[in-house]
Design an enzyme around this catalytic site. Structure first.
Site, PDB file in Angstrom:
ATOM      1  N   THR A 179      -4.245   6.608   0.481  1.00 19.26           N
ATOM      2  CA  THR A 179      -5.560   6.737   1.105  1.00 19.26           C
ATOM      3  C   THR A 179      -5.711   5.647   2.189  1.00 19.26           C
ATOM      4  O   THR A 179      -6.694   5.953   2.774  1.00 19.26           O
ATOM      5  CB  THR A 179      -6.483   6.733   0.050  1.00 19.26           C
ATOM      6  OG1 THR A 179      -6.366   5.514  -0.628  1.00 19.26           O
ATOM      7  CG2 THR A 179      -6.657   7.791  -1.130  1.00 19.26           C
ATOM      8  N   SER A 225     -15.143  -2.056 -11.169  1.00 21.84           N
ATOM      9  CA  SER A 225     -16.219  -1.189 -10.593  1.00 21.84           C
ATOM     10  C   SER A 225     -17.697  -1.193 -11.603  1.00 21.84           C
ATOM     11  O   SER A 225     -17.554  -1.128 -12.641  1.00 21.84           O
ATOM     12  CB  SER A 225     -15.987   0.273 -10.633  1.00 21.84           C
ATOM     13  OG  SER A 225     -16.787   0.993 -10.467  1.00 21.84           O
ATOM     14  N   ASP A 227     -22.154  11.615 -12.054  1.00 18.79           N
ATOM     15  CA  ASP A 227     -22.708  10.558 -11.329  1.00 18.79           C
ATOM     16  C   ASP A 227     -23.543  10.083 -12.382  1.00 18.79           C
ATOM     17  O   ASP A 227     -24.159  10.871 -13.348  1.00 18.79           O
ATOM     18  CB  ASP A 227     -23.700  11.310 -10.250  1.00 18.79           C
ATOM     19  CG  ASP A 227     -22.938  11.201  -8.924  1.00 18.79           C
ATOM     20  OD1 ASP A 227     -22.026  10.382  -8.623  1.00 18.79           O
ATOM     21  OD2 ASP A 227     -23.555  11.633  -7.944  1.00 18.79           O
ATOM     22  N   TYR A 241     -12.754   7.737 -13.766  1.00 21.08           N
ATOM     23  CA  TYR A 241     -12.407   6.606 -13.136  1.00 21.08           C
ATOM     24  C   TYR A 241     -13.228   5.329 -13.647  1.00 21.08           C
ATOM     25  O   TYR A 241     -12.490   4.284 -13.762  1.00 21.08           O
ATOM     26  CB  TYR A 241     -13.355   6.718 -11.604  1.00 21.08           C
ATOM     27  CG  TYR A 241     -13.326   6.100 -10.627  1.00 21.08           C
ATOM     28  CD1 TYR A 241     -12.104   5.415  -9.908  1.00 21.08           C
ATOM     29  CD2 TYR A 241     -14.359   4.879 -10.282  1.00 21.08           C
ATOM     30  CE1 TYR A 241     -12.151   4.378  -9.228  1.00 21.08           C
ATOM     31  CE2 TYR A 241     -14.480   3.827  -9.411  1.00 21.08           C
ATOM     32  CZ  TYR A 241     -13.177   3.386  -8.788  1.00 21.08           C
ATOM     33  OH  TYR A 241     -13.244   2.614  -7.743  1.00 21.08           O
ATOM     34  N   ASN A 295     -21.768  -0.359  -4.938  1.00 16.31           N
ATOM     35  CA  ASN A 295     -21.436   0.448  -3.797  1.00 16.31           C
ATOM     36  C   ASN A 295     -21.075  -0.282  -2.270  1.00 16.31           C
ATOM     37  O   ASN A 295     -22.139  -0.610  -1.603  1.00 16.31           O
ATOM     38  CB  ASN A 295     -22.462   1.735  -3.513  1.00 16.31           C
ATOM     39  CG  ASN A 295     -22.400   2.319  -4.635  1.00 16.31           C
ATOM     40  OD1 ASN A 295     -22.675   1.830  -5.975  1.00 16.31           O
ATOM     41  ND2 ASN A 295     -21.885   3.829  -4.567  1.00 16.31           N
ATOM     42  N   ASP A 316       0.858  -1.069   0.036  1.00 20.47           N
ATOM     43  CA  ASP A 316      -0.050   0.039   0.015  1.00 20.47           C
ATOM     44  C   ASP A 316       0.965   1.330   0.005  1.00 20.47           C
ATOM     45  O   ASP A 316       1.874   1.032   0.661  1.00 20.47           O
ATOM     46  CB  ASP A 316      -0.950  -0.157   1.101  1.00 20.47           C
ATOM     47  CG  ASP A 316      -1.972   0.752   1.124  1.00 20.47           C
ATOM     48  OD1 ASP A 316      -1.965   2.029   0.967  1.00 20.47           O
ATOM     49  OD2 ASP A 316      -3.493   0.241   1.396  1.00 20.47           O
ATOM     50  N   ASP A 364       4.309   1.650  -3.830  1.00 22.05           N
ATOM     51  CA  ASP A 364       3.414   2.415  -4.795  1.00 22.05           C
ATOM     52  C   ASP A 364       3.335   1.225  -6.036  1.00 22.05           C
ATOM     53  O   ASP A 364       4.470   0.517  -6.388  1.00 22.05           O
ATOM     54  CB  ASP A 364       4.012   3.634  -5.448  1.00 22.05           C
ATOM     55  CG  ASP A 364       3.011   4.244  -6.397  1.00 22.05           C
ATOM     56  OD1 ASP A 364       2.078   5.308  -5.751  1.00 22.05           O
ATOM     57  OD2 ASP A 364       2.684   3.625  -7.585  1.00 22.05           O
ATOM     58  N   VAL A 374     -20.505   7.274   0.318  1.00 22.72           N
ATOM     59  CA  VAL A 374     -21.712   8.368   0.915  1.00 22.72           C
ATOM     60  C   VAL A 374     -22.283   7.981   2.260  1.00 22.72           C
ATOM     61  O   VAL A 374     -22.483   8.527   3.148  1.00 22.72           O
ATOM     62  CB  VAL A 374     -22.932   8.386  -0.028  1.00 22.72           C
ATOM     63  CG1 VAL A 374     -23.498   7.062  -0.247  1.00 22.72           C
ATOM     64  CG2 VAL A 374     -23.921   9.204   0.428  1.00 22.72           C
TER      65      VAL A 374
HETATM   66  C1  UD1 Z   1     -18.786   4.796  -7.566  1.00 16.24           C
HETATM   67  C2  UD1 Z   1     -19.096   3.565  -8.131  1.00 16.24           C
HETATM   68  C3  UD1 Z   1     -18.661   2.488  -7.531  1.00 16.24           C
HETATM   69  C4  UD1 Z   1     -17.090   2.692  -6.885  1.00 16.24           C
HETATM   70  C5  UD1 Z   1     -16.990   4.099  -6.164  1.00 16.24           C
HETATM   71  C6  UD1 Z   1     -15.736   4.397  -5.953  1.00 16.24           C
HETATM   72  C7  UD1 Z   1     -21.172   3.962  -9.404  1.00 16.24           C
HETATM   73  C8  UD1 Z   1     -22.458   3.427  -9.592  1.00 16.24           C
HETATM   74  N1  UD1 Z   1     -20.523   3.432  -8.468  1.00 16.24           N
HETATM   75  O1  UD1 Z   1     -19.693   5.070  -6.507  1.00 16.24           O
HETATM   76  O2  UD1 Z   1     -18.497   1.242  -8.122  1.00 16.24           O
HETATM   77  O3  UD1 Z   1     -16.634   1.660  -6.067  1.00 16.24           O
HETATM   78  O4  UD1 Z   1     -17.579   5.168  -7.163  1.00 16.24           O
HETATM   79  O5  UD1 Z   1     -15.398   5.685  -5.257  1.00 16.24           O
HETATM   80  O6  UD1 Z   1     -20.720   4.740 -10.189  1.00 16.24           O
HETATM   81  N2  UD1 Z   1     -23.646  11.477  -2.364  1.00 16.24           N
HETATM   82  C9  UD1 Z   1     -24.277  12.536  -1.803  1.00 16.24           C
HETATM   83  N3  UD1 Z   1     -24.015  13.339  -0.893  1.00 16.24           N
HETATM   84  C10 UD1 Z   1     -22.505  13.004  -0.040  1.00 16.24           C
HETATM   85  C11 UD1 Z   1     -21.573  12.255  -0.932  1.00 16.24           C
HETATM   86  C12 UD1 Z   1     -22.356  11.386  -1.875  1.00 16.24           C
HETATM   87  O7  UD1 Z   1     -25.680  12.805  -2.126  1.00 16.24           O
HETATM   88  O8  UD1 Z   1     -22.174  13.949   0.586  1.00 16.24           O
HETATM   89  C13 UD1 Z   1     -24.142  10.770  -3.422  1.00 16.24           C
HETATM   90  C14 UD1 Z   1     -23.431  10.856  -4.818  1.00 16.24           C
HETATM   91  O9  UD1 Z   1     -23.608  12.218  -5.535  1.00 16.24           O
HETATM   92  C15 UD1 Z   1     -23.699   9.610  -5.368  1.00 16.24           C
HETATM   93  C16 UD1 Z   1     -24.250   8.644  -4.218  1.00 16.24           C
HETATM   94  O10 UD1 Z   1     -24.136   9.490  -3.086  1.00 16.24           O
HETATM   95  O11 UD1 Z   1     -25.200   9.947  -6.138  1.00 16.24           O
HETATM   96  C17 UD1 Z   1     -23.088   7.583  -4.068  1.00 16.24           C
HETATM   97  O12 UD1 Z   1     -21.730   8.118  -4.070  1.00 16.24           O
HETATM   98  P1  UD1 Z   1     -20.588   7.462  -3.756  1.00 16.24           P
HETATM   99  O13 UD1 Z   1     -20.560   6.694  -2.431  1.00 16.24           O
HETATM  100  O14 UD1 Z   1     -19.254   8.606  -3.875  1.00 16.24           O
HETATM  101  O15 UD1 Z   1     -20.477   6.364  -4.784  1.00 16.24           O
HETATM  102  P2  UD1 Z   1     -20.428   6.258  -6.349  1.00 16.24           P
HETATM  103  O16 UD1 Z   1     -19.980   7.510  -6.734  1.00 16.24           O
HETATM  104  O17 UD1 Z   1     -22.048   5.915  -6.428  1.00 16.24           O
END
Ligand code: UD1
Length: 323
Positions: A36, A119, A275, A143, A172, A32, A55, A187
């Site tokens: 992060t 992903s 998104d 990504y 997710n 690692d 790395d 999230v």
């Molecule tokens: C994406 C990928 C996932 C990957 C991940 C890596 C998709 C479907 N999934 O997840 O496979 O492993 O990235 O990071 O593309 N949100 C809010 N408020 C916040 C933070 C996030 O509303 O404070 C929303 C985001 O806008 C999104 C959802 O929550 O709509 C999920 O976000 P996040 O947890 O970052 O994951 P993804 O981007 O869906």
């Protein structure tokens, strides 16, 4: 007993894999770069893990790390859709160049099999739900392109050199040890962390955005099954690793708030760049071919996750929670 190399071992999923493999008595090596990841995630099994800070782009280091390895669980990556939108070059270098370097080293060291953390973002704005592996990918973010590119690299290394590789398209993933301290965190981690600090989280969009949230234990079991599945059903193939059920951001907010006794209503902001609106896995292929079953369900997983963040806060040993 086998010898495993986990890349990104100090990260959320990497460290969860390490705990499971150590529990099963396997030999666990890990690398690692700690960009992060956090070694505190390995604190209780540190004695049982052969860890090197490295790395993935370190050519001679990665070559040496692959020597004598049976299985590689490749989790190391600069995760996050928005991070890649902001800085595509850095995430490209880490996610694509790092993976290619690892594949070359794995091929030369004659590693038995590599299981790759792909992903669900590869599906992008492909409108059909649930997502099936045969659908044409329509990646929206750098990504997603990077993760998809590496799937192709894994498949080409199988065809060109016979290096066995399996791609697990994670939906997710959430659970204990997921970092909560950055705007790039998942999230569920972010919402929990903010509510615990008395801050009101912001939902990007109308709250009806939905995801197939999958508890980390399910991803761990998928990796172990992918290592052992017969070559003819698993290698060179892609598998969805979700649950087959989705939840909206409004539901997620309400569930976490309910557990924490947090009463304020969410803030709503504009949808996040890159998104997609909905994401739901069809897990038929993984169930049939790998024997994968998402045994840990959303609410049960969420309960364990929120409890873990609360315990960490209580212990006041909160590396993943610090900002
Ligand atoms: C994406 C990928 C996932 C990957 C991940 C890596 C998709 C479907 N999934 O997840 O496979 O492993 O990235 O990071 O593309 N949100 C809010 N408020 C916040 C933070 C996030 O509303 O404070 C929303 C985001 O806008 C999104 C959802 O929550 O709509 C999920 O976000 P996040 O947890 O970052 O994951 P993804 O981007 O869906």
């Amino acid at each position: 007993m086998a010898r495993y190399l986990i890349t990104g071992i100090a990260g959320f999923i990497g460290s969860s894999l390490a705990h499971a493999l150590v529990d099963q008595g396997h030999e666990v090596c890990g690398i690692d770069n700690l960009s992060t990841g956090n070694l505190d995630n390995l604190a209780d099994i540190r004695h049982a893990v052969d860890f090197q800070e490295m790395d993935l782009q370190d050519v001679s280091g990665v070559q040496a790390a692959c020597e004598g390895i049976d299985y590689i669980l490749h989790q190391g990556a600069l995760a996050s859709v928005p991070r890649s939108v902001k800085d595509p070059l850095t995430s490209h270098e880490s996610n694509i160049n790092g993976t290619l370097n690892l594949l070359i080293a794995a091929r030369d060291a004659k590693v038995r099999r590599i299981v790759y953390a792909a992903s669900s973002s590869a599906y992008g704005d492909q409108p059909t739900q649930p997502k099936q592996e045969d659908m044409l990918p329509r990646p929206l973010s750098p990504y997603a392109v990077q993760k998809l590119t590496c799937e192709y690299y894994i498949q080409s290394f199988y065809r060109a050199y016979g290096l066995e590789g399996v791609c697990l398209r994670y939906f997710n993933i959430f659970g204990p040890r997921q970092a909560a301290d950055s705007p790039y965190s998942g999230v569920i981690a972010q919402f929990t962390f903010k509510m615990m600090a008395g801050e009101t989280p912001t939902i990007f969009g109308d709250g009806l955005t939905s995801r197939d949230f999958n508890y980390v234990d399910n991803a761990v079991s998928a990796n172990l099954l992918a290592c052992l599945a017969p070559s003819d059903v698993a290698t060179g193939r892609v598998f969805n690793i979700g649950t087959g059920k989705s939840h909206t951001l409004n539901e997620v907010y309400a569930a976490i708030a309910g557990q924490l006794g947090f009463t304020p209503k969410p803030n709503y902001g504009p949808p996040r760049e890159g998104d997609i609106k909905h994401s739901l896995a069809d897990i038929t292929r993984a169930s049939k071919e790998l024997g994968y079953q998402p045994r840990a369900h959303f609410h049960e997983g969420l309960k364990k996750t929120v409890a873990w963040y609360l315990e960490e806060k209580e212990k006041n040993q909160t590396p993943v929670l610090k900002r």
